[in-house]
Write a protein that holds these residues in place. Structure first.
Motif, short mmCIF file in Angstrom:
data_model
loop_
_atom_site.label_atom_id
_atom_site.label_comp_id
_atom_site.label_asym_id
_atom_site.label_seq_id
_atom_site.Cartn_x
_atom_site.Cartn_y
_atom_site.Cartn_z
N TYR A 13 0.83 -1.21 0.00
CA TYR A 13 0.00 0.00 0.00
C TYR A 13 0.87 1.26 0.00
O TYR A 13 0.54 2.27 -0.63
CB TYR A 13 -0.93 -0.02 1.21
N THR A 14 2.00 1.21 0.70
CA THR A 14 2.92 2.36 0.74
C THR A 14 3.51 2.64 -0.64
O THR A 14 3.64 3.80 -1.06
CB THR A 14 4.04 2.13 1.77
N LYS A 15 3.88 1.56 -1.36
CA LYS A 15 4.42 1.75 -2.71
C LYS A 15 3.35 2.33 -3.64
O LYS A 15 3.63 3.20 -4.46
CB LYS A 15 4.92 0.41 -3.26
N VAL A 24 0.80 7.52 3.82
CA VAL A 24 0.06 6.44 4.48
C VAL A 24 0.35 6.45 5.99
O VAL A 24 1.49 6.68 6.42
CB VAL A 24 0.44 5.07 3.89
N MET A 25 -0.71 6.19 6.77
CA MET A 25 -0.53 6.07 8.22
C MET A 25 -1.38 4.92 8.75
O MET A 25 -2.37 4.52 8.14
CB MET A 25 -0.94 7.38 8.91
N THR A 41 -6.41 -0.96 9.84
CA THR A 41 -6.80 0.07 8.88
C THR A 41 -5.60 0.95 8.56
O THR A 41 -4.96 1.50 9.46
CB THR A 41 -7.93 0.96 9.43
N LEU A 42 -5.27 1.02 7.27
CA LEU A 42 -4.24 1.94 6.78
C LEU A 42 -4.95 3.02 5.98
O LEU A 42 -5.77 2.71 5.11
CB LEU A 42 -3.24 1.21 5.89
N SER A 43 -4.67 4.30 6.28
CA SER A 43 -5.40 5.37 5.63
C SER A 43 -4.47 6.44 5.09
O SER A 43 -3.26 6.44 5.35
CB SER A 43 -6.38 6.01 6.63
N CYS A 44 -5.03 7.34 4.34
CA CYS A 44 -4.31 8.52 3.87
C CYS A 44 -3.97 9.39 5.08
O CYS A 44 -4.75 9.48 6.05
CB CYS A 44 -5.18 9.29 2.87
N THR A 45 -2.83 10.05 5.03
CA THR A 45 -2.40 10.86 6.17
C THR A 45 -3.29 12.09 6.39
O THR A 45 -3.20 12.73 7.44
CB THR A 45 -0.95 11.34 5.98
N ARG A 46 -4.15 12.39 5.45
CA ARG A 46 -5.02 13.55 5.61
C ARG A 46 -6.44 13.13 6.00
O ARG A 46 -7.42 13.82 5.73
CB ARG A 46 -5.05 14.39 4.32
N ASN A 47 -6.54 12.01 6.72
CA ASN A 47 -7.87 11.46 7.02
C ASN A 47 -8.59 12.19 8.13
O ASN A 47 -9.79 12.37 8.09
CB ASN A 47 -7.76 9.98 7.36
N GLY A 48 -7.89 12.58 9.18
CA GLY A 48 -8.56 13.15 10.35
C GLY A 48 -8.73 14.65 10.25
O GLY A 48 -8.39 15.29 9.26
#
Length: 557
Positions: A13-15, A24-25, A41-48
């Motif tokens: 997912y990171t690649k 990714v976070m 759960t792995l999400s976009c860093t701009r999720n929160g």
């Protein structure tokens, strides 16, 4: 899609994210009773959507949170493999593959990079030049998997206290020995989660006893042995009745962050029966400042003036009129007798050279109450307006410590160095007990202090007394018992060129209540009995000053 383990799915997912242009976070996860992953759960860093914690509503901290829904959910199946259960690919913000390398998830330091960073650091190559060598070798920043800040963070981590073979045992054995010799020996050893020695603090019985008499002023410094020998040595220093530096506790530190200094200050305060000093002098380090405000919140606090003025070439050297700026900064700082004079001189200097946008000067002005002499002259600093007291104590270890000194060797040499220091104080005590410095005038005040003060402090009093010959007194106002005297002092500015200057001070004297106040800043060094006050007292033929103007800390013991 299925994966064998968590690392495989994270790497995949990171690649993918790096190619698309987002970070990714790890957002949430859960494990079973055996510690095996149940879901992740792995999400976009701009999720929160992060709330700013800034105290100033007009200067909120930046936040990456935009509520982006892009994510993947993974769960462990009955067969032990990891399955993708949810995939959301759409983002609510622009993506940039060109900036992907700057996301934390894409940064890494390889073994050979770490090795080269360490070697260059040991060769005293500055971090920015150290990092630039990698940029050149990689043919640009875009080809690196780390930035300059990552290099700094790594080097700060590996600079932490390094223990050689037997070092930790040597420290422990030394503390046990000192404790058995004297129950008043105090020590604390701080270990990390893996029980490795991280920080140590100790104070011998003499340091604790000395603090009972000289607990009003301390300096704290970490720079000398770190700069010279790469040894993270910190010391608490006071000044005794001879004007000599006295050691009030030592520490070897693994880090120089706020948490470490808070731990150290609390350990030291416990050692000194939870009696904080009246005033504290440190350098300008933000981590030290934070810790002082947390632990010594009721103490008067100032920055080392010497350290600040030493930075002028570095911070202002790039200006075309640097030489003139340096002179005017010095005049504003040293020649201002009142707060108003400083404010006017400082603002005039900024306007004259158009340097009001200099961030360093802005920060200094914002905290001027912590370092400008005219702002702190109302407190008694026992001559310790700078941490040079600490540096003189560190210099005392010269001859006992060198670049090859191990921690095991240091703890043994520490005791030898301290023994020499104690002997010098004993000799000064004996000289004050066994000899008397003759009077140089017929003033009764001089005889009073001759019988009370130690020889070294009485010499300083005599210097102030003889300097009244350069002072001219004039009574300019009298209201009842309160008098205002104008003292004009002839000051030598440049001995080689013979330049002299008249400086005017004011002394306020209530003869009925015997209250004295002077506009000069000598109070922070010698107490209120400066040459300007003595000029008034001697000409008024005052035979004796009250006990409140005799500093107990300078008395013979």
């Amino acid at each position: 899609m299925t994966f064998d383990n968590e690392n495989d799915v994270r790497e995949y997912y990171t690649k993918y994210a790096k190619v698309k242009g987002f970070g990714v976070m790890r957002r949430s996860s859960n494990t079973d009773a055996n510690g095996q992953l149940k879901y992740l759960t792995l999400s976009c860093t701009r999720n929160g959507k992060t709330q700013s914690k800034s105290r100033n509503m007009l200067k909120p901290n930046p936040s990456a949170g935009l509520g982006c829904k892009a994510k993947i959910n993974i769960a462990r199946g009955p067969d032990g493999k990891i399955y993708l259960s949810t995939v959301i690919l759409d983002h609510n913000h622009p993506l940039s593959p060109q900036k992907s390398r700057l996301f934390r998830c894409n940064k890494r330091l390889d073994f050979h990079v770490k090795r080269k960073l360490e070697l260059n650091d040991r060769a005293r190559i500055r971090v920015n030049k150290n990092f630039n060598s990698f940029v050149v070798a990689a043919d640009g920043h875009d080809n690196l998997t780390f930035g300059e800040k990552d290099s700094r963070n790594y080097l700060e981590k590996i600079r932490r206290l390094k223990l050689g073979s037997g070092d930790a045992e040597a420290v422990r054995d030394y503390f046990i020995k000192m404790q058995s010799d004297n129950p008043n020996f105090f020590s604390v050893m701080d270990v990390d989660d893996e029980s490795r020695l991280r920080n140590v603090f100790w104070a011998d019985a003499r340091s604790r006893a000395v603090y009972d008499s000289f607990h009003d002023v301390i300096t704290f410094d970490t720079t000398y042995l770190m700069n010279k020998y790469d040894m993270p040595f910190a010391c608490f220093v006071g000044v005794n009745h001879h004007g000599q530096s006295v050691l009030l506790g030592c520490a070897l530190l693994s880090n120089e962050d706020t948490a470490t200094f808070v731990w150290l200050f609390q350990a030291w305060l416990t050692c000194m029966s939870n009696r904080p000093p009246k005033v504290v002098v440190t350098d300008q380090a933000k981590a030290i400042q934070n810790a002082v405000e947390i632990v010594f919140s009721d103490s008067r606090y100032r920055w080392c003036l010497w350290h600040i003025m030493k930075k002028i070439p570095e911070k202002l050297g790039g200006y075309e009129e640097y030489d003139h700026i340096k002179v005017d900064v010095g005049k504003a700082v040293y020649d201002s007798l009142t707060i108003t004079e400083f404010e006017v001189a400082w603002l005039d200097m900024l306007e004259k050279y158009d340097i009001g946008d200099n961030e360093w000067l802005k920060g200094l002005y914002e905290h001027r109450h912590r370092w400008v002499p005219t702002f702190v002259k109302d407190a008694f600093w026992a001559g310790m307006s700078t941490t040079q007291r600490s540096e003189s104590m560190n210099a005392f270890f010269d001859g006992y410590v060198n670049a090859k000194t191990t921690l095991k060797h240091f703890v043994s040499q520490y005791e030898n160095a301290l023994r020499d220091k104690v002997e010098k104080e004993n000799i000064a005590d004996f000289n004050s007990f066994n000899s008397t410095i003759p009077s140089i005038t017929r003033f009764d005040i001089e005889k009073q202090f001759q019988s009370i003060y130690t020889n070294s402090k009485f010499k300083e009093f005599q210097e102030e007394l003889t300097d009244i010959m350069y002072c001219e007194r004039k009574l300019i106002q009298k209201e009842g018992a309160i008098e205002t005297h104008e003292i004009t002092e002839d000051v030598l500015i440049d001995e080689e060129k013979g330049w002299r200057k008249d400086i005017v001070y004011h002394v306020y004297f209530n003869e009925e209540e015997f209250e004295i106040k002077c506009s000069c800043r000598h109070f922070e060094f010698r107490g209120i009995l400066c040459r300007h006050v003595l000029c008034v007292l001697t000409q008024k033929k005052i035979k004796e000053v009250p006990q409140k103007y005799i500093l107990d800390r300078w008395k013979k013991m």
